[in-house]
Write a protein that holds these residues in place. Sequence first.
Motif, mmCIF file in Angstrom:
data_model
loop_
_atom_site.group_PDB
_atom_site.id
_atom_site.type_symbol
_atom_site.label_atom_id
_atom_site.label_comp_id
_atom_site.label_asym_id
_atom_site.label_seq_id
_atom_site.Cartn_x
_atom_site.Cartn_y
_atom_site.Cartn_z
ATOM 1 N N SER A 132 -39.926 39.482 1.157
ATOM 2 C CA SER A 132 -39.349 38.289 0.536
ATOM 3 C C SER A 132 -39.280 38.370 -0.981
ATOM 4 C CB SER A 132 -40.178 37.057 0.913
ATOM 5 O OG SER A 132 -41.471 37.134 0.330
ATOM 6 N N TYR A 149 -34.140 29.857 -2.188
ATOM 7 C CA TYR A 149 -34.411 30.752 -1.064
ATOM 8 C C TYR A 149 -34.767 32.160 -1.558
ATOM 9 C CZ TYR A 149 -32.707 27.280 2.241
ATOM 10 O OH TYR A 149 -32.566 26.143 2.996
ATOM 11 N N THR A 406 -33.056 35.737 11.309
ATOM 12 C CA THR A 406 -32.656 34.458 10.720
ATOM 13 C C THR A 406 -31.987 34.717 9.382
ATOM 14 O OG1 THR A 406 -34.700 34.127 9.444
ATOM 15 C CG2 THR A 406 -34.710 33.352 11.728
ATOM 16 N N PHE A 409 -35.034 32.448 4.143
ATOM 17 C CA PHE A 409 -35.874 31.254 4.238
ATOM 18 C C PHE A 409 -36.280 30.803 2.832
ATOM 19 C CE2 PHE A 409 -38.172 35.170 5.119
ATOM 20 C CZ PHE A 409 -39.172 35.174 4.162
ATOM 21 N N GLU A 413 -42.103 29.270 1.958
ATOM 22 C CA GLU A 413 -42.134 28.776 3.335
ATOM 23 C C GLU A 413 -43.019 29.627 4.251
ATOM 24 O OE1 GLU A 413 -38.862 28.248 6.914
ATOM 25 O OE2 GLU A 413 -38.238 27.824 4.856
ATOM 26 N N GLN A 414 -43.036 30.948 4.028
ATOM 27 C CA GLN A 414 -43.779 31.831 4.921
ATOM 28 C C GLN A 414 -44.839 32.669 4.215
ATOM 29 O OE1 GLN A 414 -41.134 34.246 7.300
ATOM 30 N NE2 GLN A 414 -39.856 32.517 7.901
ATOM 31 N N ASP A 417 -48.258 32.999 5.719
ATOM 32 C CA ASP A 417 -48.325 33.384 7.132
ATOM 33 C C ASP A 417 -47.824 34.815 7.294
ATOM 34 O OD1 ASP A 417 -48.315 33.598 9.859
ATOM 35 O OD2 ASP A 417 -47.018 31.871 10.241
ATOM 36 N N THR A 420 -45.872 35.864 10.658
ATOM 37 C CA THR A 420 -44.489 35.386 10.745
ATOM 38 C C THR A 420 -43.594 36.207 9.833
ATOM 39 O OG1 THR A 420 -45.222 33.144 11.267
ATOM 40 C CG2 THR A 420 -42.980 33.388 10.428
ATOM 41 N N MET A 421 -44.095 36.526 8.630
ATOM 42 C CA MET A 421 -43.330 37.342 7.690
ATOM 43 C C MET A 421 -43.031 38.714 8.292
ATOM 44 S SD MET A 421 -42.283 36.935 4.392
ATOM 45 C CE MET A 421 -43.482 36.120 3.358
ATOM 46 N N TYR A 422 -44.029 39.315 8.950
ATOM 47 C CA TYR A 422 -43.839 40.645 9.547
ATOM 48 C C TYR A 422 -42.774 40.607 10.647
ATOM 49 C CZ TYR A 422 -48.306 41.877 7.269
ATOM 50 O OH TYR A 422 -49.313 42.108 6.370
ATOM 51 N N ASN A 424 -40.064 39.114 10.712
ATOM 52 C CA ASN A 424 -38.700 39.128 10.179
ATOM 53 C C ASN A 424 -38.076 40.521 10.236
ATOM 54 O OD1 ASN A 424 -38.471 36.368 9.457
ATOM 55 N ND2 ASN A 424 -39.728 36.723 7.648
#
Length: 485
Positions: A132, A149, A406, A409, A413-414, A417, A420-422, A424
């Motif tokens: 990100s 974003y 997706t 983001f 937002e992530q 976490d 959750t990031m992984y 992606n």
Amino acid sequence: MALFDMRLQELHNKLNAKELSVKELVDASYSRIGATEPAIKAFLTLNEEGARAQADKLDRQLQEGAERGLLFGLPAGIKDNIVTEGLRTTCASQFLSNYNPIYDATVVSKLNAAQSVTIGKLNMDEFAMGGSNENSRFFPTRNPWNTDYVPGGSSGGSAASVAAGQVYFALGSDTGGSIRQPAAYCGIVGLKPTYGLVSRFGLVAFASSLDQIGPLTKNVEDSAYVLQAIAGYDRMDSTSANVDIPDYTSALTGDVKGLRIGVPKEYLGEGIDPRVKEAVLEALKVYESMGATWEEISLPHTDYAIATYYLLASSEASSNLARFDGVRYGVRADNPDNLIDLYRKSRSQGFGPEVKRRIMLGTYALSSGYYDAYYLKAQKVRTLIKQDFDKAFEQYDILIGPTAPTPAFRIGEQVGDPLTMYLNDICTIPVSLAGVPAISIPCGFADGLPVGLQIIGKAFDETTVLRAAHAFEQHTDHHKRRPQL
């Protein structure tokens, strides 16, 4: 932006015809950076004095009619984990905040030989660990389509700079998707070449069996030009492949009639945003209209790819980052009690949270008693993942799916976490484990944010990947849309 909208070939022709000077291109680049950088924050270090001196030198050569390289006079950005002689290279880490390399990476030498102009060094996740750009130890880069974003990562600065019109192309590095995913989030083209096609010499290592340098560009033709300049065998890189380099631009025929496409069902299943899935299915209809055929296939070991990747990549990172000890180069902690304390304090202060997380995971996986259970098992699963691709390519010319599950983001937002990031990277990591080439191209938008289409090819068959991507571009206009900054 009128200059930025031109293809590299068009700019090259205007330079040859002396309708345009290198100075004008460089001035336009720095002017655009001045206007957009406060919002985007893509650069860590600018090379303004060196770039202007290079522009003057190239303009003199232009007037003298000297031989001109493939990328003559074209302003480029370099990801900040690719070393540049005399130009600060930080890997977006406090540890290397004072590091000025004494040599160029092979890809930088090749760009110099092609006579491009280095505008500066681009922001990234620290040591390329992240998806990100929020893991940069200096500041996060923002997505030009919506600055609330993320631009993706780890090559987020490279992708954002191209999308914002600051440079005409950029180099990034891809370990588990770090060229393709930010290209998808920023609505540009990102190519991960076959492992070994482009030299890694001078790329600060994250995971040596996965890292690969590649181009980020506005369109597929530009990607072919940049790849032509940087590909090739390098005796300084023990993993460099000694293969013939074809003329990549000659593959851009626009013809995909009879092309056989496999669509992995795992890439369009659970966890994929419905808007992304719809954009990919619409892209497949475009290929059908051009005479290509597609079928749903299975890559059965995809579910194990993320666990496999993070064990292997973290293990290699643990080994590669051991060289950063506060002794040989980089920042050194003040007032240590002894040598061990110097190591501890320098690494504690120099590395960020994500880098520490991966070092600890990798060190654990390689430790006595756990090596066979984790690292060795992951290597065996990697072989199974590669065999999935080998089997698929016995029947199909390319594979197609989404680049990311997706669209981009929101910043923050992530970031808290990691798991959750992984996730992606679920669509890009298997490709990296197999070592095959893949390109991300724009295929649509969701709520104003770009969606990326990933085209995967056989090892060293970049020509087919580029041909398929270019043909899609000729029948769509997604790549022509620009963010309104």
